[in-house]
Design a protein around this motif. Structure first.
Motif, PDB file in Angstrom:
ATOM      1  N   SER A 267       0.833  -1.207   0.000  1.00  0.00           N
ATOM      2  CA  SER A 267       0.000   0.000   0.000  1.00  0.00           C
ATOM      3  C   SER A 267       0.864   1.253   0.000  1.00  0.00           C
ATOM      4  CB  SER A 267      -0.948  -0.002   1.202  1.00  0.00           C
ATOM      5  OG  SER A 267      -0.239   0.126   2.425  1.00  0.00           O
ATOM      6  N   PHE A 268       2.033   1.179   0.636  1.00  0.00           N
ATOM      7  CA  PHE A 268       2.979   2.291   0.652  1.00  0.00           C
ATOM      8  C   PHE A 268       3.494   2.575  -0.761  1.00  0.00           C
ATOM      9  CE2 PHE A 268       7.452   3.741   1.168  1.00  0.00           C
ATOM     10  CZ  PHE A 268       7.223   4.937   1.835  1.00  0.00           C
ATOM     11  N   GLU A 269       3.810   1.531  -1.496  1.00  0.00           N
ATOM     12  CA  GLU A 269       4.300   1.705  -2.865  1.00  0.00           C
ATOM     13  C   GLU A 269       3.194   2.248  -3.784  1.00  0.00           C
ATOM     14  OE1 GLU A 269       7.324   1.787  -3.730  1.00  0.00           O
ATOM     15  OE2 GLU A 269       8.048   1.051  -1.795  1.00  0.00           O
ATOM     16  N   HIS A 270       1.952   1.810  -3.558  1.00  0.00           N
ATOM     17  CA  HIS A 270       0.841   2.356  -4.335  1.00  0.00           C
ATOM     18  C   HIS A 270       0.675   3.850  -4.067  1.00  0.00           C
ATOM     19  CE1 HIS A 270      -1.288  -1.817  -4.847  1.00  0.00           C
ATOM     20  NE2 HIS A 270      -0.256  -1.656  -5.642  1.00  0.00           N
ATOM     21  N   LEU A 271       0.877   4.230  -2.805  1.00  0.00           N
ATOM     22  CA  LEU A 271       0.815   5.649  -2.458  1.00  0.00           C
ATOM     23  C   LEU A 271       1.883   6.436  -3.209  1.00  0.00           C
ATOM     24  CD1 LEU A 271      -0.350   7.911  -0.582  1.00  0.00           C
ATOM     25  CD2 LEU A 271       1.511   7.350   1.002  1.00  0.00           C
ATOM     26  N   GLN A 272       3.081   5.873  -3.289  1.00  0.00           N
ATOM     27  CA  GLN A 272       4.151   6.556  -4.008  1.00  0.00           C
ATOM     28  C   GLN A 272       3.831   6.670  -5.504  1.00  0.00           C
ATOM     29  OE1 GLN A 272       8.119   6.751  -2.233  1.00  0.00           O
ATOM     30  NE2 GLN A 272       7.898   4.569  -1.820  1.00  0.00           N
ATOM     31  N   ASP A 273       3.124   5.684  -6.052  1.00  0.00           N
ATOM     32  CA  ASP A 273       2.672   5.786  -7.442  1.00  0.00           C
ATOM     33  C   ASP A 273       1.826   7.050  -7.636  1.00  0.00           C
ATOM     34  OD1 ASP A 273       3.851   3.345  -8.057  1.00  0.00           O
ATOM     35  OD2 ASP A 273       1.985   2.199  -7.846  1.00  0.00           O
ATOM     36  N   VAL A 274       0.911   7.278  -6.684  1.00  0.00           N
ATOM     37  CA  VAL A 274       0.014   8.437  -6.760  1.00  0.00           C
ATOM     38  C   VAL A 274       0.810   9.733  -6.721  1.00  0.00           C
ATOM     39  CG1 VAL A 274      -1.836   9.698  -5.577  1.00  0.00           C
ATOM     40  CG2 VAL A 274      -1.924   7.194  -5.720  1.00  0.00           C
ATOM     41  N   PHE A 275       1.758   9.823  -5.798  1.00  0.00           N
ATOM     42  CA  PHE A 275       2.474  11.080  -5.609  1.00  0.00           C
ATOM     43  C   PHE A 275       3.564  11.303  -6.653  1.00  0.00           C
ATOM     44  CE2 PHE A 275      -0.059  11.270  -1.940  1.00  0.00           C
ATOM     45  CZ  PHE A 275      -0.094  12.618  -1.584  1.00  0.00           C
ATOM     46  N   LEU A 276       4.071  10.248  -7.229  1.00  0.00           N
ATOM     47  CA  LEU A 276       4.958  10.407  -8.381  1.00  0.00           C
ATOM     48  C   LEU A 276       4.171  10.951  -9.570  1.00  0.00           C
ATOM     49  CD1 LEU A 276       7.063   7.138  -8.046  1.00  0.00           C
ATOM     50  CD2 LEU A 276       8.006   9.458  -8.045  1.00  0.00           C
ATOM     51  N   HIS A 277       2.961  10.435  -9.749  1.00  0.00           N
ATOM     52  CA  HIS A 277       2.109  10.901 -10.845  1.00  0.00           C
ATOM     53  C   HIS A 277       1.756  12.374 -10.685  1.00  0.00           C
ATOM     54  CE1 HIS A 277      -1.825  11.576 -12.865  1.00  0.00           C
ATOM     55  NE2 HIS A 277      -1.243  10.902 -13.826  1.00  0.00           N
ATOM     56  N   SER A 278       1.517  12.798  -9.442  1.00  0.00           N
ATOM     57  CA  SER A 278       1.130  14.199  -9.196  1.00  0.00           C
ATOM     58  C   SER A 278       2.316  15.145  -9.255  1.00  0.00           C
ATOM     59  CB  SER A 278       0.465  14.324  -7.817  1.00  0.00           C
ATOM     60  OG  SER A 278       1.430  14.188  -6.782  1.00  0.00           O
ATOM     61  N   GLY A 279       3.527  14.585  -9.208  1.00  0.00           N
ATOM     62  CA  GLY A 279       4.718  15.424  -9.220  1.00  0.00           C
ATOM     63  C   GLY A 279       5.111  15.961  -7.860  1.00  0.00           C
ATOM     64  N   GLN A 280       4.430  15.511  -6.811  1.00  0.00           N
ATOM     65  CA  GLN A 280       4.747  16.009  -5.471  1.00  0.00           C
ATOM     66  C   GLN A 280       5.973  15.327  -4.870  1.00  0.00           C
ATOM     67  OE1 GLN A 280       1.517  16.982  -2.744  1.00  0.00           O
ATOM     68  NE2 GLN A 280       0.042  16.640  -4.370  1.00  0.00           N
ATOM     69  N   ILE A 281       6.365  14.180  -5.430  1.00  0.00           N
ATOM     70  CA  ILE A 281       7.663  13.593  -5.109  1.00  0.00           C
ATOM     71  C   ILE A 281       8.345  13.251  -6.432  1.00  0.00           C
ATOM     72  CG2 ILE A 281       7.013  12.710  -2.823  1.00  0.00           C
ATOM     73  CD1 ILE A 281       6.744   9.916  -4.069  1.00  0.00           C
ATOM     74  N   SER A 282       9.674  13.240  -6.412  1.00  0.00           N
ATOM     75  CA  SER A 282      10.431  13.007  -7.646  1.00  0.00           C
ATOM     76  C   SER A 282      11.076  11.632  -7.683  1.00  0.00           C
ATOM     77  CB  SER A 282      11.524  14.076  -7.800  1.00  0.00           C
ATOM     78  OG  SER A 282      12.395  14.065  -6.674  1.00  0.00           O
ATOM     79  N   ARG A 283      11.023  10.912  -6.562  1.00  0.00           N
ATOM     80  CA  ARG A 283      11.600   9.570  -6.495  1.00  0.00           C
ATOM     81  C   ARG A 283      10.928   8.803  -5.371  1.00  0.00           C
ATOM     82  NH1 ARG A 283      15.334   8.750  -2.374  1.00  0.00           N
ATOM     83  NH2 ARG A 283      15.992  10.595  -1.201  1.00  0.00           N
TER      84      ARG A 283
END
Length: 294
Positions: A267-283
């Motif tokens: 679920s943590f990795e899925h969350l990172q998918d969301v925030f990578l898509h939004s551009g709010q995290i870069s890695r």
């Protein structure tokens, strides 16, 4: 009784596992007496945990991701999940049993622009094959301003957390047509956080025992019983009891509250998918830097 100070980043029926930890007497059974506050711009979750005025808080794993992206050091860790899905709904002006996300194209949507709801809404559009620029995002302010604006006639659709859209429907101002949680799927959405030091205390162990019992209760108990206890605790003084029960039923049906309290790496990795898509995290960031086991 030992006093435990609990804070919520936001207050909603969506967080019933935490609310029932208090309202259902589960903390009292562990010898803990709660004080509950909702965060404000002048009294934030990070500041309250740092100065010791808050022991444990409802927050979101994503808050730590954004901090890591900005290079902000923090002692705050997330140790239990509250919701395994997004808890926002879309409401329209008219009933629409045949709603599809493509119907948002060219429409004005009053969107909650807080960082996580906004990222999730954009990801829901992406998952449903809709380009975000094709939808007119309207930012009217905080949750109260969003509700007031839609009631006043602004927007074609509104994006809100329960029980606000269910109350809109009850009052004749809107009709719930979709769930962002359904559109996005399982994700580490909301969580419980505290300092690393507090997580090692006897109070933390007692709290977690109470929380696990409350969580099991809200998964299985009739929504009307949960709603009654939350109303009796004074958590929703301006919400219709039937609307509150309906909202809790919606969240039970969505599968927001899973039996497992631990935040999973998936679920943590899925969350990172969301925030990578939004551009709010870069890695991507390491699970161990955000989540702990208590």
């Amino acid at each position: 009784m030992t006093k435990i100070n609990i804070m919520a980043l936001r207050h909603s029926a969506f967080y019933s596992p935490l609310l029932m930890t208090m309202a259902g007497g589960f903390l009292k059974a562990e010898g803990l007496e709660y004080h509950y506050d909702v965060a404000t711009p002048d009294k934030t979750v990070p500041d309250s945990i740092a100065n010791g005025s808050c022991h444990v808080a409802q927050s979101a794993v994503a808050t730590r991701l954004v901090e890591l992206e900005k290079g902000i050091d923090s002692d705050i860790v997330h140790f239990a999940q509250i919701n395994a899905r997004d808890g926002f709904f879309l409401a329209s002006r008219e009933p629409d049993d045949a709603f599809s996300w493509q119907k948002l194209i060219g429409k004005r949507v009053l969107v909650d622009h807080f960082f996580q709801p906004l990222a999730m809404f954009k990801y829901a559009l992406f998952k449903q094959g809709v380009d975000a620029p094709a939808v007119e995002f309207v930012n009217v302010g905080d949750v109260n301003a969003i509700d007031a604006a839609f009631r006043a006639g602004q927007g074609d659709y509104v994006h809100q957390q329960g029980p606000a859209p269910q109350q809109l429907q009850r009052d004749g101002f809107g009709h719930v047509v979709a769930s962002v949680g359904d559109a996005v799927g399982p994700v580490a959405f909301s969580s419980l956080c505290a300092s690393r030091e507090w997580c090692k205390t006897d109070m933390a162990s007692a709290f977690l025992r109470a929380y696990k019992k409350a969580r099991a209760y809200v998964i299985e108990a009739p929504a009307v019983d949960i709603a009654r206890q939350e109303m009796d605790a004074g958590f929703f003084p301006s919400v219709d009891p039937e609307v509150l029960a309906h909202t809790i039923t919606d969240y039970q049906a969505l599968g927001c509250w899973e039996p497992e309290t631990a935040i999973s790496e998936t679920s943590f990795e899925h969350l990172q998918d969301v925030f990578l898509h939004s551009g709010q995290i870069s890695r991507r960031y390491a699970f161990k830097n955000v989540v702990v086991r208590v």
